[in-house]
Motif scaffolding. Structure first.
Motif: not given
Length: 131
Positions: A4, A6-7, A9, A23-27, A29
């Motif tokens: 969680v 590592d994401q 918003e 929107k949720s993005f992985p760290a 990205t």
């Protein structure tokens, strides 16, 4: 639990005050991937939208984000609250316009320098004496 965190918003604030997201993005990205997401989600009814990733500047915590950085590298400990939504500001600035205007102004400056040099040289010549 680590998954969680590592994401992130993120919502993107456009110059007219409207938002894309959150929107949720992985760290992991990259900033380029964020810009690609913006291009894909750009409201079709808005004028002067970006055409390429190079047209988009992302600003977070007062810094322009570099394309090769990741979301994790761009986090600000003061602005990014765990579990909260991070707002990034979007500026559309087509690079072709910027360069075109710069070249045009360089051309105008060159013409003005030449014209000024001609006027100065003409005024500096001694008056011609009669025959």
């Amino acid at each position: 639990m680590a998954g969680v965190q590592d994401q992130l918003e993120i919502k993107f604030r456009l110059t007219d005050g409207s938002d894309i997201g959150p929107k949720s993005f992985p760290a992991a990205t990259s900033v380029v991937n964020l810009k690609e997401s913006i291009l894909a989600q750009w409201p079709k009814e808005k004028d002067n939208g970006p055409r390429t990733v190079k047209d988009v500047k992302l600003i977070s915590a007062g810094r322009i984000l570099e394309n090769n950085r990741t979301v994790a590298e761009c986090r600000s400990p003061l602005c990014d609250v765990p579990g909260g939504v991070t707002t990034m500001h979007v500026v559309v600035q087509p690079p072709s316009q910027e360069k075109g205007i710069g070249k045009a102004l360089d051309g105008v400056a060159t013409v003005l320098r030449y014209a000024l040099r001609c006027v100065v040289q003409q005024n500096a010549m001694p008056p011609q004496l009669g025959p």
